[in-house]
Scaffold this motif. Structure first.
Motif: not given
Length: 65
Positions: A3-8
């Motif tokens: 799963e890709k993790k994204y920073e907001t």
């Protein structure tokens, strides 16, 4: 599958700015978030370029005006 993790990053936009970016994204057939990412990367690139420039006499004159 990993799963890709994204920073907001919160970005404050006026209604006019939001609509302008939304139209730009629509014209490119991409999402609003993708358009914001493109804009941010362009800004980062320009800022890095500006910071890496060797100051010139012209730069100093413009600062004093």
């Amino acid at each position: 599958m990993t799963e890709k993790k994204y920073e907001t990053i919160p970005v404050d936009l006026s209604d006019e700015e939001f609509l302008t970016i939304a139209r730009m994204a629509h014209d490119r057939n991409i999402t609003f978030n993708q358009m914001v990412e493109i804009i941010l990367w362009q800004y980062i690139g320009k800022e890095k370029e500006r910071q890496s420039r060797i100051p010139t006499l012209t730069d100093e004159v413009q600062k004093s005006e």
